[in-house]
Design an enzyme around this catalytic site. Structure first.
Site, PDB file in Angstrom:
ATOM      1  N   HIS A  37      -5.724   4.975  -0.222  1.00 21.62           N
ATOM      2  CA  HIS A  37      -6.423   5.791   0.562  1.00 21.62           C
ATOM      3  C   HIS A  37      -6.239   6.019   2.261  1.00 21.62           C
ATOM      4  O   HIS A  37      -5.536   6.568   2.754  1.00 21.62           O
ATOM      5  CB  HIS A  37      -7.968   6.484   0.211  1.00 21.62           C
ATOM      6  CG  HIS A  37      -8.273   8.127   0.517  1.00 21.62           C
ATOM      7  ND1 HIS A  37      -7.995   8.756   0.423  1.00 21.62           N
ATOM      8  CD2 HIS A  37      -9.203   7.808   1.741  1.00 21.62           C
ATOM      9  CE1 HIS A  37      -8.449   9.811   1.036  1.00 21.62           C
ATOM     10  NE2 HIS A  37      -8.928   9.518   2.343  1.00 21.62           N
ATOM     11  N   GLU A  38      -7.009   4.507   2.058  1.00 15.81           N
ATOM     12  CA  GLU A  38      -7.371   4.650   3.593  1.00 15.81           C
ATOM     13  C   GLU A  38      -5.999   4.833   4.448  1.00 15.81           C
ATOM     14  O   GLU A  38      -6.004   4.438   5.793  1.00 15.81           O
ATOM     15  CB  GLU A  38      -7.897   3.509   4.203  1.00 15.81           C
ATOM     16  CG  GLU A  38      -9.340   4.062   4.074  1.00 15.81           C
ATOM     17  CD  GLU A  38      -9.917   5.598   3.666  1.00 15.81           C
ATOM     18  OE1 GLU A  38      -9.824   5.484   4.975  1.00 15.81           O
ATOM     19  OE2 GLU A  38     -10.907   6.237   3.659  1.00 15.81           O
ATOM     20  N   HIS A  84      -3.929   7.368   5.926  1.00 14.29           N
ATOM     21  CA  HIS A  84      -5.064   7.605   7.131  1.00 14.29           C
ATOM     22  C   HIS A  84      -4.085   6.549   8.604  1.00 14.29           C
ATOM     23  O   HIS A  84      -3.140   6.468   9.299  1.00 14.29           O
ATOM     24  CB  HIS A  84      -6.473   7.468   7.640  1.00 14.29           C
ATOM     25  CG  HIS A  84      -7.170   8.999   6.648  1.00 14.29           C
ATOM     26  ND1 HIS A  84      -7.018   9.581   7.383  1.00 14.29           N
ATOM     27  CD2 HIS A  84      -8.056   8.577   5.673  1.00 14.29           C
ATOM     28  CE1 HIS A  84      -7.444  10.377   6.150  1.00 14.29           C
ATOM     29  NE2 HIS A  84      -8.447   9.998   5.304  1.00 14.29           N
ATOM     30  N   GLU A 124      -6.238  13.848   6.414  1.00 16.00           N
ATOM     31  CA  GLU A 124      -5.728  13.827   4.704  1.00 16.00           C
ATOM     32  C   GLU A 124      -4.829  14.061   3.806  1.00 16.00           C
ATOM     33  O   GLU A 124      -4.913  13.131   2.294  1.00 16.00           O
ATOM     34  CB  GLU A 124      -7.319  14.847   4.116  1.00 16.00           C
ATOM     35  CG  GLU A 124      -8.724  14.501   4.671  1.00 16.00           C
ATOM     36  CD  GLU A 124      -8.909  13.270   3.973  1.00 16.00           C
ATOM     37  OE1 GLU A 124      -8.762  13.086   3.138  1.00 16.00           O
ATOM     38  OE2 GLU A 124      -9.530  12.412   4.245  1.00 16.00           O
TER      39      GLU A 124
END
Length: 490
Positions: free
Chosen positions: A255-256, A259, A285
Site C-alpha cells: 500500500h505505502e 503512494h 489513494e
C-alpha cells in the site's frame, strides 16, 4: 527575469522548505526520542510560521497578476500557486503555527492513550485540535460549510454533498455483498502460525522492489501507523510487523509503495514545484489501493506470493493456491480499518466520514464521540467495540487534525476501480505477468497514465484522462461483486 520566472524561483524555495518540514514529521513517527515531543512541537510551529509567511508573501499576488503562461504546464503551475495563496491568506499566521504546534504534540498524546486504552487522557487534546480546525475552517469557508472547507485541502473539487451521494449509491451494494459473503456455505480458512520479524521485513523489502520501489530514493522503516512521506527524489515508506499476521506487514508495505511510487513517478521537470506532488489524496489513494488490492490481492499475484512465502516460512497449512487466495481475501467484520477486507473497508470510511463531519459542523461534541462511534460501529458491523484502541483511538488522523481526509480513502477505491478496468483493457495478459511475480506492465501503465503528470490536471480529470471515461463507483462495485462471488462460491 520575467514575473513567472521570479514566482517559480520563489516557489521552489517554499517547496524545498515544505519537504524539510515533512522530514521532521517522518522523523517524529519513526526514530525521534519520546522525550523530544514538546520541542518538536515548537520546531514544527517555527517551520509552519516560515512557510505561512512565504505562502502569503504579497509579492506572490503581484507576480500572479503579471505572470504569463506559455503552455499547459505553466497554466497549471499558476493555477495551483493562486489556489494556495488564496487559501493561505485567509488563515492567520498565529493560527497556522498553533495548529502545527498542537497537532505535533497531540500525536504523542494519542499514541500513549491508544497504548493504554485511555480515552479520557486524549479527549482534552482532541477538543483543542477540533476547536483549532473549526476556526481554520471558518476562516477558509467565508460563511460556507466548514467541513467542505477542510475537504478542499485533500480533495479539491469535492464537497460533503458530492461525496455523500457517492457513498449513498455504494452502501446498498456493499451491504448486500457483505450479507451474501458472510452467509455463504463456503468460508475460506484463515492463515495461522508464527512468522518472524526479520523474515517479514526481508519479504517486505523484496515486495517493495517487486512493485517498483526505488530504494536509492527511499527507505523502509517501522511505525505504529504505516505511512508514506516525501516527494521528488526522497519518498519514504513505513510498515509494521505482527508475527502472527504476516498479511499486515505485506499489504501495508505494498500500500505505502503505491503512494511512494506515485511521488517517485512524477515527471522530474516538476521537482520542487506545485506540480511535483500528487494532485489529491483521492488520486494518491487510487495508487496505493490498486497496488495493494487489484494487483497485490489478485488470484494471479497471490499464486506467486503463496509459493514465495512457502519457500521462506515453510508449509502454510492452507493447501492449494486457491485456499491461499481465499485466506488473503477473507471477509470478517474486524475492528481495525487498516486491516479491513475490501468488502468492509469502505463501510469503515463512511462511518468516519459521518462522525467527523458532525464534529466539524458542531452537531457532535468531542465528549460524546466515543459513545457515537461505538453505537455506529455496532449498527454498521454487528459487533460491539471491546476497547478504545479498537474504536475511536485506532486512527492517528484526528489527533493531527486531518479532518476531511478520511473520505478520500473511499474515493481512492472508486478511482482505483476505474483505473483497474482501464488497465485490464490496455494489458490483456496482465494475469500472466502477475502470476510470475512481475508487476512491471501494471506499474509502467500507471506511471505513464497517472503518476508522471503529478498535479497537472484536477483529480477527476486525472482519472478521466487515464481511463477515457468519467469516473464513478460502478467499476469498483462490479470488481468486488465478481471477485468475492468467485472466492465465496456465491
Amino acid at each position: 527575469m520575467s514575473a513567472y520566472e521570479d514566482l517559480m524561483a520563489f516557489q521552489r524555495r517554499t517547496e524545498a522548505l515544505a519537504q524539510v518540514a515533512g522530514r521532521l514529521g517522518w522523523d517524529q513517527e519513526t526514530v525521534m526520542p519520546r522525550g523530544a515531543a514538546e520541542q518538536r512541537g515548537e520546531e514544527m510551529a517555527a517551520m509552519e510560521g516560515i512557510l505561512h509567511a512565504r505562502r502569503t508573501d504579497p509579492r506572490i499576488a503581484d507576480w500572479l497578476a503579471r505572470a504569463e503562461a506559455v503552455d499547459e504546464e505553466a497554466e497549471a503551475q499558476l493555477r495551483l500557486i493562486r489556489r494556495s495563496y488564496e487559501r493561505a491568506t485567509k488563515v492567520p499566521g498565529r493560527l497556522a503555527e498553533e495548529i502545527a504546534r498542537v497537532t505535533s504534540v497531540a500525536q504523542g498524546i494519542w499514541a500513549d492513550a491508544r497504548a493504554k486504552d485511555d480515552v479520557a487522557a486524549f479527549l482534552p487534546t482532541l477538543d483543542t485540535v477540533v476547536r483549532l480546525r473549526r476556526e481554520e475552517a471558518a476562516a477558509l469557508a467565508g460563511g460556507g460549510d466548514l467541513y467542505d472547507a477542510l475537504i478542499d485541502d485533500y480533495e479539491p473539487e469535492a464537497t460533503a454533498d458530492t461525496i455523500g451521494a457517492v457513498f449513498d449509491r455504494m452502501r446498498p451494494r456493499l451491504v448486500a455483498l457483505r450479507e451474501a459473503v458472510m452467509g455463504a456455505a463456503h468460508q475460506p480458512r484463515a492463515l495461522s502460525g508464527h512468522f518472524g520479524h526479520d523474515g517479514q521485513m526481508r519479504l517486505a523489502r523484496d515486495l517493495a522492489k517487486t512493485f517498483g520501489y526505488d530504494f536509492t530514493r527511499g527507505r523502509l522503516d517501522l511505525a505504529v501507523h504505516p505511512f508514506s512521506s516525501g516527494a521528488g527524489n526522497d519518498a519514504r515508506i513505513t510498515t509494521r510487523v505482527v508475527e502472527t499476521d504476516p498479511f499486515n506487514c505485506i499489504y501495508s508495505t505494498i500500500h505505502e509503495v503505491g503512494h511512494a511510487c506515485y511521488e517517485l513517478g512524477i515527471d522530474g521537470d516538476y521537482l520542487l514545484t506545485p506540480l511535483g506532488g500528487g494532485v489529491s489524496m483521492g488520486v494518491h489513494e487510487s495508487q496505493s489501493r490498486i497496488y495493494e488490492n487489484q494487483l497485490g490481492r489478485s488470484r494471479a499475484f497471490t499464486g506467486w506470493l503463496g509459493a514465495e512465502m512457502t519457500d521462506r516460512f515453510g508449509d502454510l497449512g492452507l493447501g492449494d493456491a486457491d485456499a491461499f487466495h481465499g485466506a488473503v481475501n477473507r471477509v470478517a467484520p474486524g475492528f481495525i480499518r487498516t486491516e479491513a477486507d475490501e468488502v468492509h473497508y469502505n463501510l469503515h470510511i463512511m462511518m468516519r466520514f459521518d462522525l467527523e463531519r458532525d464534529l466539524i459542523r458542531g452537531s457532535l461534541g468531542v465528549a460524546d464521540l466515543e459513545e457515537a462511534w461505538n453505537a455506529r460501529f455496532l449498527s454498521d458491523f454487528g459487533v460491539a467495540v471491546d476497547r478504545p484502541s479498537h474504536g475511536m483511538l485506532q486512527d492517528v488522523h484526528w489527533s493531527i487534525g486531518l479532518f476531511g481526509y478520511f473520505p478520500t480513502y473511499a474515493l481512492g477505491n472508486v478511482y482505483a476501480g476505474c483505473l483497474h478496468q482501464a488497465l485490464r483493457a490496455a494489458v490483456p495478459d496482465l494475469d500472466a505477468h502477475l502470476a510470475q511475480g512481475q508487476t512491471e506492465a501494471a506499474v509502467e501503465w500507471l506511471r505513464e497514465n497517472v503518476q508522471r503528470f503529478g498535479g497537472l490536471r484536477g483529480p477527476r480529470d486525472t482519472i478521466r484522462h487515464a481511463c477515457g471515461f468519467e469516473p464513478d463507483e460502478g467499476p469498483l462495485l462490479d470488481y468486488l461483486d465478481a471477485k468475492f462471488a468467485e472466492i465465496y462460491r456465491l
